[in-house]
Scaffold this motif. Sequence first.
Motif, PDB file in Angstrom:
ATOM      1  N   THR A 147       0.979  -1.108  -0.111  1.00  0.00           N
ATOM      2  CA  THR A 147       0.004  -0.013  -0.012  1.00  0.00           C
ATOM      3  C   THR A 147       0.846   1.315   0.067  1.00  0.00           C
ATOM      4  N   GLY A 148       0.389   1.953  -0.781  1.00  0.00           N
ATOM      5  CA  GLY A 148       1.177   3.521  -0.957  1.00  0.00           C
ATOM      6  C   GLY A 148       2.549   3.458  -1.688  1.00  0.00           C
ATOM      7  N   LYS A 149       2.926   2.186  -2.276  1.00  0.00           N
ATOM      8  CA  LYS A 149       4.419   2.159  -2.907  1.00  0.00           C
ATOM      9  C   LYS A 149       4.383   2.618  -4.425  1.00  0.00           C
ATOM     10  N   THR A 150       5.211   2.571  -5.024  1.00  0.00           N
ATOM     11  CA  THR A 150       5.243   3.293  -6.338  1.00  0.00           C
ATOM     12  C   THR A 150       5.363   1.837  -7.414  1.00  0.00           C
ATOM     13  N   LEU A 151       4.288   1.790  -8.279  1.00  0.00           N
ATOM     14  CA  LEU A 151       4.175   0.711  -9.223  1.00  0.00           C
ATOM     15  C   LEU A 151       4.565   1.259 -10.648  1.00  0.00           C
ATOM     16  N   GLY A 152       5.418   0.407 -11.196  1.00  0.00           N
ATOM     17  CA  GLY A 152       6.348   1.253 -12.490  1.00  0.00           C
ATOM     18  C   GLY A 152       5.904   0.149 -13.512  1.00  0.00           C
ATOM     19  N   ALA A 164      -2.893  -1.072 -13.204  1.00  0.00           N
ATOM     20  CA  ALA A 164      -2.773   0.231 -12.501  1.00  0.00           C
ATOM     21  C   ALA A 164      -4.004   0.441 -11.967  1.00  0.00           C
ATOM     22  N   ALA A 165      -5.174   0.145 -12.529  1.00  0.00           N
ATOM     23  CA  ALA A 165      -6.661   0.568 -11.877  1.00  0.00           C
ATOM     24  C   ALA A 165      -6.634  -0.176 -10.468  1.00  0.00           C
ATOM     25  N   ARG A 166      -6.222  -1.378 -10.415  1.00  0.00           N
ATOM     26  CA  ARG A 166      -6.183  -2.334  -9.304  1.00  0.00           C
ATOM     27  C   ARG A 166      -5.269  -1.716  -8.315  1.00  0.00           C
ATOM     28  N   ALA A 167      -4.207  -1.440  -8.584  1.00  0.00           N
ATOM     29  CA  ALA A 167      -2.985  -0.774  -7.892  1.00  0.00           C
ATOM     30  C   ALA A 167      -3.251   0.363  -6.932  1.00  0.00           C
ATOM     31  N   ALA A 168      -4.066   1.388  -7.818  1.00  0.00           N
ATOM     32  CA  ALA A 168      -4.255   2.886  -7.487  1.00  0.00           C
ATOM     33  C   ALA A 168      -5.032   2.641  -6.799  1.00  0.00           C
ATOM     34  N   LEU A 191      -6.397   7.199 -13.120  1.00  0.00           N
ATOM     35  CA  LEU A 191      -5.360   6.281 -12.719  1.00  0.00           C
ATOM     36  C   LEU A 191      -4.072   7.207 -12.167  1.00  0.00           C
ATOM     37  N   ASN A 192      -4.220   8.599 -12.232  1.00  0.00           N
ATOM     38  CA  ASN A 192      -3.240   9.264 -11.604  1.00  0.00           C
ATOM     39  C   ASN A 192      -1.777   8.766 -12.087  1.00  0.00           C
ATOM     40  N   ALA A 193      -1.484   8.472 -13.184  1.00  0.00           N
ATOM     41  CA  ALA A 193      -0.520   7.937 -13.675  1.00  0.00           C
ATOM     42  C   ALA A 193       0.703   8.820 -14.471  1.00  0.00           C
ATOM     43  N   SER A 194       1.737   8.743 -14.017  1.00  0.00           N
ATOM     44  CA  SER A 194       2.704   9.586 -14.529  1.00  0.00           C
ATOM     45  C   SER A 194       3.658   8.789 -15.486  1.00  0.00           C
ATOM     46  N   GLN A 195       3.746   9.682 -16.790  1.00  0.00           N
ATOM     47  CA  GLN A 195       4.500   8.807 -17.959  1.00  0.00           C
ATOM     48  C   GLN A 195       6.137   9.083 -17.800  1.00  0.00           C
TER      49      GLN A 195
END
Length: 323
Positions: A147-152, A164-168, A191-195
Amino acid sequence: MSKPRVIVTRRWHPEVEQVLTERYDTQLNQDDHSMSVAELQDALRSADAVLPTVCDKVTAEVLGADNIRAKILGSNGVGFNHIDLDAAKAAGLTVTNTPEVLTDCTADLALTLLLGIARRAGEGERHLRSGEWTGWRPTHMMGTSVTGKTLGLIGMGRIARAVAARAAHGFNMKIIFHDPFPPRDEDIAGLNASQCASPEEVFAQADFVSLHCPGGKDTYHLIGAEAFKSMKPGAFLINTARGDVIDEAALVEALESGEIAGAGLDVFEREPAVTAALLQMENVLLLPHLGSATMETRKAMGMRVVENIEAFFNGETPRDKLV
Ligand code: DGY
């Protein structure tokens, strides 16, 4: 008019086999053996449609058979690096795959690996079954919080976005990704995903790196010694994509040296062979290519193949035509 002749290279979901048998002159692979080059060539010579799976190597050699009768390869799976598409096209074959229907199932399995390796689930189960467990204690088998970690994410196609949806949303993870063909903004909305501009940028920041790129020559050994050097020391690597994206020898070194903390793998470089050293390690979680292996998904995949060949035999363009 006689029914088209269809050869299915492996056993499929029973309901799909039934539909195929009702609609076509279908030959099933009753004992589910892996077909040889000669058998695949015979299939191409004697059927109108051959229905391979991701474990059949439909190479230029196979497709170079003389007197090919088949006009369509309806492959059961989303990945298509097992088929030489250029050779298939040259042989006059249409090729289809089965996207979309296995997205959620495969994303679920990526999370299974991610959670399982972080929380030492495989290791814990082996420990318990061996009879070595002596009871709860504060220092026993401490894992890593998710929880709260960064997924690349390497690749940001449908499956990566489902991960990403599941993780976020499920684990409040921060999502970063690299994809040479970035998704549209609307596909990653919410998803609040950064490229990231490069895979290395992902490796430098991610606590968990999950692979979602296609296999094949462009991604062969993308994750090798250099990539492991760029990863965070406590990072975990997850692979539900294709085995040869990872240089397994380099992975073993990275795990042994502590360059990364662990790996969760559903696919392997020389599948079904698994690098022997991995089998001895506790900090890996290994599954036998189960990404799409639920009853519901395997039925949906098979029915998607049926839909594709049906369209083809009706003179229409199949929805999942690759070439
Ligand atoms: C695929 O479809 O490509 C998977 O590897 C198996 O379902």
